[in-house]
Design an enzyme around this catalytic site. Structure first.
Site, PDB file in Angstrom:
ATOM      1  N   LYS A   1     -10.949  -4.959   8.910  1.00 10.84           N
ATOM      2  CA  LYS A   1     -10.794  -5.842  10.071  1.00 10.84           C
ATOM      3  C   LYS A   1     -10.893  -5.078  11.392  1.00 10.84           C
ATOM      4  O   LYS A   1     -10.925  -5.677  12.472  1.00 10.84           O
ATOM      5  CB  LYS A   1      -9.474  -6.591   9.984  1.00 10.84           C
ATOM      6  CG  LYS A   1      -9.422  -7.581   8.822  1.00 10.84           C
ATOM      7  CD  LYS A   1      -8.083  -8.252   8.703  1.00 10.84           C
ATOM      8  CE  LYS A   1      -8.088  -9.293   7.593  1.00 10.84           C
ATOM      9  NZ  LYS A   1      -8.393  -8.741   6.267  1.00 10.84           N
TER      10      LYS A   1
ATOM     11  N   GLY B   1      -3.309  -9.065  -4.839  1.00  7.40           N
ATOM     12  CA  GLY B   1      -1.889  -9.229  -5.115  1.00  7.40           C
ATOM     13  C   GLY B   1      -0.955  -8.602  -4.097  1.00  7.40           C
ATOM     14  O   GLY B   1       0.252  -8.624  -4.276  1.00  7.40           O
ATOM     15  N   SER B   2      -1.492  -8.015  -2.994  1.00 11.12           N
ATOM     16  CA  SER B   2      -0.599  -7.395  -2.012  1.00 11.12           C
ATOM     17  C   SER B   2       0.138  -8.471  -1.227  1.00 11.12           C
ATOM     18  O   SER B   2      -0.232  -9.647  -1.236  1.00 11.12           O
ATOM     19  CB  SER B   2      -1.396  -6.506  -1.056  1.00 11.12           C
ATOM     20  OG  SER B   2      -2.279  -7.284  -0.274  1.00 11.12           O
TER      21      SER B   2
ATOM     22  N   GLU C   1      -9.853 -15.146  12.635  1.00  9.58           N
ATOM     23  CA  GLU C   1     -10.396 -14.926  11.301  1.00  9.58           C
ATOM     24  C   GLU C   1     -11.913 -15.009  11.333  1.00  9.58           C
ATOM     25  O   GLU C   1     -12.499 -15.888  11.975  1.00  9.58           O
ATOM     26  CB  GLU C   1      -9.821 -15.986  10.356  1.00  9.58           C
ATOM     27  CG  GLU C   1      -9.842 -15.603   8.902  1.00  9.58           C
ATOM     28  CD  GLU C   1      -9.040 -16.577   8.060  1.00  9.58           C
ATOM     29  OE1 GLU C   1      -8.304 -16.123   7.168  1.00  9.58           O
ATOM     30  OE2 GLU C   1      -9.137 -17.799   8.292  1.00  9.58           O
TER      31      GLU C   1
ATOM     32  N   LYS D   1      -5.827  -1.983  15.064  1.00 15.51           N
ATOM     33  CA  LYS D   1      -6.159  -0.956  14.079  1.00 15.51           C
ATOM     34  C   LYS D   1      -7.382  -0.149  14.504  1.00 15.51           C
ATOM     35  O   LYS D   1      -7.484   1.047  14.211  1.00 15.51           O
ATOM     36  CB  LYS D   1      -6.409  -1.605  12.703  1.00 15.51           C
ATOM     37  CG  LYS D   1      -5.176  -2.201  12.069  1.00 15.51           C
ATOM     38  CD  LYS D   1      -4.105  -1.165  11.764  1.00 15.51           C
ATOM     39  CE  LYS D   1      -4.450  -0.287  10.593  1.00 15.51           C
ATOM     40  NZ  LYS D   1      -3.348   0.654  10.243  1.00 15.51           N
TER      41      LYS D   1
ATOM     42  N   ILE E   1       0.839  -1.202   0.000  1.00 11.18           N
ATOM     43  CA  ILE E   1       0.000   0.000   0.000  1.00 11.18           C
ATOM     44  C   ILE E   1       0.874   1.252   0.000  1.00 11.18           C
ATOM     45  O   ILE E   1       0.639   2.191  -0.763  1.00 11.18           O
ATOM     46  CB  ILE E   1      -0.945   0.024   1.220  1.00 11.18           C
ATOM     47  CG1 ILE E   1      -1.840  -1.219   1.229  1.00 11.18           C
ATOM     48  CG2 ILE E   1      -1.793   1.291   1.213  1.00 11.18           C
ATOM     49  CD1 ILE E   1      -2.764  -1.319   0.044  1.00 11.18           C
TER      50      ILE E   1
ATOM     51  N   GLU F   1      15.125  -1.701   4.408  1.00 10.07           N
ATOM     52  CA  GLU F   1      16.098  -1.026   3.547  1.00 10.07           C
ATOM     53  C   GLU F   1      16.070  -1.561   2.118  1.00 10.07           C
ATOM     54  O   GLU F   1      16.164  -0.797   1.154  1.00 10.07           O
ATOM     55  CB  GLU F   1      17.525  -1.177   4.123  1.00 10.07           C
ATOM     56  CG  GLU F   1      18.006  -2.612   4.231  1.00 10.07           C
ATOM     57  CD  GLU F   1      19.510  -2.695   4.408  1.00 10.07           C
ATOM     58  OE1 GLU F   1      20.204  -1.748   4.021  1.00 10.07           O
ATOM     59  OE2 GLU F   1      19.982  -3.723   4.943  1.00 10.07           O
TER      60      GLU F   1
END
Length: 639
Positions: A432, A472-473, A565, A444, A316, A339
């Site tokens: 979530k 695809g992340s 989950e 979060k 992201i 890094e």
């Protein structure tokens, strides 16, 4: 051994041109223009005097040619007539030539008027100025167009040597730019031989000399007729259904290579180039609707600003960096603890945005002295906080790490943003965080609460943006499924009813920027992620994408839900509703019960102390639940 033809010699010369030193290329054009200017003036006199220039005017030309050369060549430099790339000359470059020729002729006319009493130039025939202008414009324009003209004439003989034939599906703006780029790029290995497009108004037309051969349905037939085994899909705004159908048609035509121009949200420069064509990915064909955004408000929000992104090396965060640079910030500060990821990001951004100012910073958002130093030095005006731990099962095993980064890391970065005088702080949140049962979700949710309570205390506008899974992340289900399919299976699905919201990373980030641009502070924005997708259906689609059959070629195994989950993710709590915004895919969560930062502060201090004293996982989870739901078990209705 036969000598090479003149056309082959010229083609070889054109191919070697870009390898010349820049000063040599400049000198060649200046010399060519000087010849054109001198000959044009001589021809103007020749035309004026019907092919026989009187001796008196021949003598005048000896004085006039050096003067005109000095004036016109200087004006050509002034009007940027030499700042162009020969293979890519277009209307913009020709416009500069027209201006240079026009102003040059006016300057010559002015000088001749001032020197009309000077004997060598007295009696100058004024009608030659217009004739000279026409010849000069034709000559200098022809020099600049000669490369493209020669390559066009060579190409009419068929597919250039060393290039493979390709069909382009989509004869719209993206297809036109792609074909133009393919024809201009001498290093491109593909050569377009036809378009296919469903618009009947385009069928039968020629675009850059390439015919539109019919609708998409004829793709297999045209591929066989033309002997083509490579297809590029150039429909970046088309829905996934159309892309999926086109891929299937290309496979019926025995395509060995299928490429695609990505979604509009991934075209960072706004133009289609050969390098933008990439292999078709699973997310290109999965059921989903494309996102539309208004770029104007985002540009006003970011242009000319100093922007800082935390977690910049993540999926992201890195996409935030790419999208932000589209809107010309003064500086982008990309901050992360990884890094290698930062190094790769820096290389990529330098390639995509060679003129963008990017600074990479290695820092841990849990270390106040380092973060404070960065913020005081960079003074960001807009902060996007994407740094977080996000893997649900891992955070169940290490809840203290989730709290240190997702809760206290957020608090630290937010406080330093205030100290640095930031205008806006945007927290990247997740679905979530709604009615959370996992440590990751609860951490979060607390981060959202921190952001909401800080808003209004200073001039910094605080807001959060919630969205679901991005295709695809890192750690998302698609790369896991693809790896399992490559290994021959089985593909593991936790539960047949498991559902998730999905969106491409680039689209989700564009909506984040859109929401941030419209935020006044104190909002939790909720992105409309479309309809939820069953993970089982997703697994089947990915297996079919590889030309295989689910449960026949690749088995699917159910493993049961993992710790923390949920079967279905939500984007709102039961107590929340939403308010519509100006954008149809962005909503604002209505905030129920109000609370202050002081309400949170005491509980956060206890949580920090518990972690310092190495409290066990159950204690940390219990304290998170108390912060979110209250000690009485009642739920806080905030976003």
């Amino acid at each position: 051994m036969p000598k090479p033809s003149l056309t082959r010699r010229f083609a070889k010369f054109l191919a070697s041109w870009e390898g010349w030193p820049r000063l040599c290329r400049l000198a060649a054009f200046v010399l060519a223009d000087a010849v054109v200017v001198a000959i044009s003036l001589w021809l103007a006199f020749l035309v004026r005097f019907d092919g026989a220039i009187p001796p008196r005017y021949l003598a005048m030309l000896r004085y006039l040619i050096p003067i005109v050369l000095g004036i016109k060549l200087s004006i050509f430099f002034l009007f940027r007539a030499y700042r162009f790339s020969w293979p890519y000359v277009g209307l913009e470059e020709l416009f500069h030539v027209v201006l240079g020729c026009g102003v040059g002729s006016l300057a010559v006319a002015t000088l001749l008027f001032l020197l009309h009493n000077w004997r060598p130039l007295s009696g100058f025939p004024r009608s030659t100025l217009a004739i000279d202008f026409a010849f000069t414009l034709l000559g200098t324009g022809a020099i600049r167009l000669s490369n493209r003209t020669a390559r066009y004439l060579f190409a009419r003989g068929g597919v250039p040597k060393g290039k493979r034939k390709v069909l382009v599906v989509g004869a719209g703006e993206a297809g036109e730019q792609l074909v133009r780029s393919l024809k201009q790029d001498q290093k491109a290995s593909l050569w377009p031989v036809g378009f296919l497009d469903d618009d009947p108004r385009k069928q039968g037309l020629f675009i850059h000399g390439v015919p539109v051969l019919g609708p998409r349905a004829r793709l297999p037939e045209v591929m066989r007729a033309k002997g083509v085994d490579t297809v590029i899909i150039a429909m970046p705004s088309a829905p996934s259904r159309v892309i999926r159908e086109t891929v299937e048609l290309a496979r019926k035509g025995q395509a060995k290579e299928i490429k695609i121009i990505p979604f509009l949200s991934e075209l960072y420069t706004g133009e289609v180039r050969v390098s933008d064509a990439r292999e078709v990915r699973p997310e290109d064909v999965l059921p989903r609707e494309p996102v539309s955004v208004e770029l104007g408000p985002i540009e006003r929000f970011l242009k000319g600003k100093r922007v800082l992104v935390t977690g910049a090396a993540g999926s992201i965060g890195s996409e935030l960096c790419r999208q932000i640079l589209r809107f010309s910030p003064t500086e982008l500060v990309a901050l992360d603890f990884d890094e290698t990821g930062l190094f790769n990001l820096e290389m990529e951004l330098g390639r995509l945005f060679p003129h963008g100012k990017v600074k990479t910073v290695i820092a841990n958002i849990r270390e106040r002295p380092r973060i404070s130093s960065v913020f005081q030095q960079e003074r960001p005006q807009v902060v996007f906080h994407a740094a977080a731990y996000k893997h649900v099962p891992l955070m169940e095993l290490h809840p203290e790490e989730a709290v240190k980064t997702n809760v206290f890391g957020t608090l630290l970065v937010a406080e330093e943003a205030v100290r640095a005088g930031a205008e806006a702080f945007v927290l990247i949140s997740t679905d979530k965080a709604v009615n959370p049962v996992s440590v990751m979700g609860m951490s979060k949710r607390v981060a959202e609460m921190i952001v909401l309570t800080l808003n209004g205390k200073t001039s910094t506008r605080f807001m959060a943006v919630r969205f679901g899974n991005v295709l695809g992340s890192r750690g998302s289900v698609i790369p896991i499924f693809l790896d399992q399919i490559r290994r021959g299976g089985p593909v593991t699905v936790t539960h047949p009813e498991m559902e998730r919201y999905f969106m491409t990373t680039s689209e989700a980030v564009l909506l984040v920027l859109q929401a941030a641009a419209m935020g006044s502070g104190g909002e939790i924005f909720v992105l409309d992620m479309g309809k939820p997708v069953k993970i089982l259906d997703l697994a089947k689609e990915l297996i079919r994408f590889h030309g295989l059959e689910p449960d026949k070629d690749i088995p699917i195994v159910f493993t049961g839900p993992r710790p923390g989950e949920k079967l279905r993710e939500e984007v709102l709590t039961a107590e929340e509703g939403t308010e519509a915004t100006a954008h149809k895919q962005i909503y604002v969560a209505k905030i129920g019960r109000k609370f202050t930062f002081e309400d949170l502060a005491g509980k956060l201090e206890k949580l920090a102390k518990a972690i310092e004293e190495q409290a066990d996982a159950n204690m940390i989870k219990m304290m998170l639940r108390e912060i979110i739901y209250g000690s009485e078990g009642g739920r806080l209705g905030q976003g």
